[in-house]
Scaffold this motif. Sequence first.
Motif, PDB file in Angstrom:
ATOM      1  N   ASP A 152      35.342  14.496  31.978  1.00  0.00           N
ATOM      2  CA  ASP A 152      34.319  14.622  30.942  1.00  0.00           C
ATOM      3  C   ASP A 152      34.104  16.063  30.497  1.00  0.00           C
ATOM      4  OD1 ASP A 152      33.869  11.893  31.084  1.00  0.00           O
ATOM      5  OD2 ASP A 152      32.226  12.096  32.530  1.00  0.00           O
ATOM      6  N   LEU A 153      34.521  17.016  31.342  1.00  0.00           N
ATOM      7  CA  LEU A 153      34.349  18.439  31.031  1.00  0.00           C
ATOM      8  C   LEU A 153      35.711  19.118  30.968  1.00  0.00           C
ATOM      9  CD1 LEU A 153      31.326  19.481  33.290  1.00  0.00           C
ATOM     10  CD2 LEU A 153      31.307  19.029  30.825  1.00  0.00           C
ATOM     11  N   LEU A 154      35.916  19.868  29.914  1.00  0.00           N
ATOM     12  CA  LEU A 154      37.130  20.642  29.687  1.00  0.00           C
ATOM     13  C   LEU A 154      36.794  22.123  29.733  1.00  0.00           C
ATOM     14  CD1 LEU A 154      39.991  21.350  28.380  1.00  0.00           C
ATOM     15  CD2 LEU A 154      38.852  20.974  26.175  1.00  0.00           C
ATOM     16  N   TYR A 155      37.554  22.872  30.514  1.00  0.00           N
ATOM     17  CA  TYR A 155      37.475  24.333  30.506  1.00  0.00           C
ATOM     18  C   TYR A 155      38.727  24.865  29.820  1.00  0.00           C
ATOM     19  CZ  TYR A 155      33.879  23.806  34.138  1.00  0.00           C
ATOM     20  OH  TYR A 155      32.761  23.454  34.853  1.00  0.00           O
ATOM     21  N   VAL A 156      38.551  25.808  28.903  1.00  0.00           N
ATOM     22  CA  VAL A 156      39.689  26.407  28.221  1.00  0.00           C
ATOM     23  C   VAL A 156      39.372  27.875  27.962  1.00  0.00           C
ATOM     24  CG1 VAL A 156      38.850  25.710  25.926  1.00  0.00           C
ATOM     25  CG2 VAL A 156      41.288  26.188  26.285  1.00  0.00           C
ATOM     26  N   ALA A 157      40.358  28.728  28.218  1.00  0.00           N
ATOM     27  CA  ALA A 157      40.170  30.167  28.045  1.00  0.00           C
ATOM     28  C   ALA A 157      40.771  30.633  26.727  1.00  0.00           C
ATOM     29  CB  ALA A 157      40.819  30.922  29.204  1.00  0.00           C
ATOM     30  N   GLY A 194      38.568  37.149  26.083  1.00  0.00           N
ATOM     31  CA  GLY A 194      37.955  37.274  27.395  1.00  0.00           C
ATOM     32  C   GLY A 194      36.906  36.218  27.681  1.00  0.00           C
ATOM     33  N   VAL A 195      37.001  35.059  27.027  1.00  0.00           N
ATOM     34  CA  VAL A 195      35.972  34.033  27.110  1.00  0.00           C
ATOM     35  C   VAL A 195      36.556  32.734  27.658  1.00  0.00           C
ATOM     36  CG1 VAL A 195      34.380  32.591  25.775  1.00  0.00           C
ATOM     37  CG2 VAL A 195      34.640  35.007  25.211  1.00  0.00           C
ATOM     38  N   ILE A 196      35.786  32.072  28.530  1.00  0.00           N
ATOM     39  CA  ILE A 196      36.094  30.713  28.953  1.00  0.00           C
ATOM     40  C   ILE A 196      35.067  29.796  28.315  1.00  0.00           C
ATOM     41  CG2 ILE A 196      36.314  29.117  30.889  1.00  0.00           C
ATOM     42  CD1 ILE A 196      37.030  31.544  32.626  1.00  0.00           C
ATOM     43  N   HIS A 197      35.555  28.814  27.558  1.00  0.00           N
ATOM     44  CA  HIS A 197      34.698  27.820  26.923  1.00  0.00           C
ATOM     45  C   HIS A 197      34.645  26.560  27.788  1.00  0.00           C
ATOM     46  CE1 HIS A 197      34.643  30.123  23.149  1.00  0.00           C
ATOM     47  NE2 HIS A 197      35.942  30.302  23.327  1.00  0.00           N
ATOM     48  N   ARG A 198      33.530  25.850  27.710  1.00  0.00           N
ATOM     49  CA  ARG A 198      33.423  24.541  28.350  1.00  0.00           C
ATOM     50  C   ARG A 198      33.019  23.524  27.291  1.00  0.00           C
ATOM     51  NH1 ARG A 198      29.796  23.953  33.617  1.00  0.00           N
ATOM     52  NH2 ARG A 198      28.140  24.503  32.147  1.00  0.00           N
ATOM     53  N   CYS A 199      33.800  22.447  27.220  1.00  0.00           N
ATOM     54  CA  CYS A 199      33.556  21.405  26.224  1.00  0.00           C
ATOM     55  C   CYS A 199      33.221  20.088  26.915  1.00  0.00           C
ATOM     56  CB  CYS A 199      34.787  21.195  25.341  1.00  0.00           C
ATOM     57  SG  CYS A 199      35.281  22.637  24.385  1.00  0.00           S
ATOM     58  N   ARG A 203      30.246  22.150  22.902  1.00  0.00           N
ATOM     59  CA  ARG A 203      31.025  23.312  23.330  1.00  0.00           C
ATOM     60  C   ARG A 203      30.079  24.471  23.593  1.00  0.00           C
ATOM     61  NH1 ARG A 203      35.805  25.963  19.592  1.00  0.00           N
ATOM     62  NH2 ARG A 203      35.684  28.100  20.364  1.00  0.00           N
ATOM     63  N   GLU A 204      30.322  25.158  24.712  1.00  0.00           N
ATOM     64  CA  GLU A 204      29.496  26.307  25.064  1.00  0.00           C
ATOM     65  C   GLU A 204      30.365  27.388  25.687  1.00  0.00           C
ATOM     66  OE1 GLU A 204      26.715  25.413  28.168  1.00  0.00           O
ATOM     67  OE2 GLU A 204      28.153  24.178  29.267  1.00  0.00           O
ATOM     68  N   GLU A 205      29.860  28.611  25.656  1.00  0.00           N
ATOM     69  CA  GLU A 205      30.539  29.697  26.363  1.00  0.00           C
ATOM     70  C   GLU A 205      30.166  29.585  27.836  1.00  0.00           C
ATOM     71  OE1 GLU A 205      29.962  34.427  26.613  1.00  0.00           O
ATOM     72  OE2 GLU A 205      30.670  33.717  24.634  1.00  0.00           O
ATOM     73  N   PHE A 206      31.141  29.285  28.664  1.00  0.00           N
ATOM     74  CA  PHE A 206      30.890  29.122  30.090  1.00  0.00           C
ATOM     75  C   PHE A 206      30.720  30.476  30.769  1.00  0.00           C
ATOM     76  CE2 PHE A 206      32.759  28.799  34.431  1.00  0.00           C
ATOM     77  CZ  PHE A 206      31.789  28.000  35.007  1.00  0.00           C
ATOM     78  N   THR A 207      31.613  31.400  30.490  1.00  0.00           N
ATOM     79  CA  THR A 207      31.492  32.753  31.031  1.00  0.00           C
ATOM     80  C   THR A 207      32.365  33.685  30.214  1.00  0.00           C
ATOM     81  OG1 THR A 207      31.462  34.063  33.078  1.00  0.00           O
ATOM     82  CG2 THR A 207      33.390  32.676  32.712  1.00  0.00           C
ATOM     83  N   ARG A 208      32.077  34.964  30.348  1.00  0.00           N
ATOM     84  CA  ARG A 208      32.850  36.004  29.674  1.00  0.00           C
ATOM     85  C   ARG A 208      33.287  37.011  30.729  1.00  0.00           C
ATOM     86  NH1 ARG A 208      33.293  37.912  24.328  1.00  0.00           N
ATOM     87  NH2 ARG A 208      31.907  36.199  23.689  1.00  0.00           N
ATOM     88  N   VAL A 209      34.564  37.350  30.716  1.00  0.00           N
ATOM     89  CA  VAL A 209      35.099  38.311  31.680  1.00  0.00           C
ATOM     90  C   VAL A 209      34.958  39.699  31.077  1.00  0.00           C
ATOM     91  CG1 VAL A 209      37.133  39.042  32.987  1.00  0.00           C
ATOM     92  CG2 VAL A 209      36.688  36.597  32.622  1.00  0.00           C
TER      93      VAL A 209
END
Length: 372
Positions: free
Chosen positions: A166-171, A176-181, A192-198
Amino acid sequence: MTLPAPLPGQVEVWAAGDHELGEGARWIDGRLVYVDILAGRLLEVADLPGPRTPREIARVDVPLGAVAPIGDRPGHWIAAAGTGIALLAPDGSLDWLARPEDRSPVPTRMNDGACDPHGRFWAGSMPYDGTTGAGSLYRTDPDGSVHRVLDGLTIVNGPAFDSTGDLLYVADTAAGVIHRCTLDPDGNPIGREEFTRVDAGGSPDGMTVDTDGCLWVAIWGHGAVHRYHPDGTRLATLRLPTSQPTSVCLTPSGGRLLVTTARYGLGHPADPAGSVLRVPVDASAPPARAYRQGVRGPIGGSRPPGPAIGTPGGTGEGATAARGARTASTVDNGGPLDHPVRRRPAPGVDADRHDADPVPGHHHQGPARSGC
């Protein structure tokens, strides 16, 4: 849940190699499978004691970004290769499902990819010259249809999924961003949200999700692996003896994190760049999921939005169904099989994940990252 960094000497070379761009590490049938992208090589390392030597399974004449096994067809793979998605046979032949990046306005190739728990194959693309927004994320359904799911990205890495799919992580490595959909039952993003930023150096590359739901990320250019809680908190940073880790793979048992690395652009490094590293960890993950070839129609019941790539009215031409349910034998998107993506990238641009512009002094999305 915090994972301590390995003590000195705990990181070891698990399988020595000189891979230019090793990536796409997956645990499949009790062994490690991965690719050397620019060489077009598919490799495996048996889980045996003593010195381990990578063995070539197949070789293709286009860049090979990632593969996933095809369920109930040993030795057959679905591959993100060249400018599209293909079925890879044991003899190394490619049966194209679609080549959507043939019509990209800039030279582009496929990059990282993986299957979700529902048996769909997801893979991203990237421009050689780092053109902002030229990368996309594609989903290949079990019936062989290929769909562009996200666009406007630059260098797409991951993808990775939670245990339910149900959750997708894509960089977006260049940013430098990992998104979570959040995905609906058919694999269409509904949030879709910004999960974290390196931000502390380096760029997010290959990823996997462990049995606790935590995300592990190779940090290209910074010689590290990060582990994140599902709420986005960084739980640990594992330091590595080489600067360019590319992908991570947790074994189902034994507490091992295997990390592919790259020697691209490093000349003749004294460190283990290009080898597979092993780090002892208190974590595990399931084996890589297989592609469920031959299931007709969407999994969830509703039709995906828009035409599939490769179908009449779509953005490509030719076959879109897997072998056994094909509408044509190959995809012909108007270009030769040996597309320009085989060429080397422009000077100053990393073949896998630089966000550096070839024009000196100009950078995409903030300061240049040292090799993403």
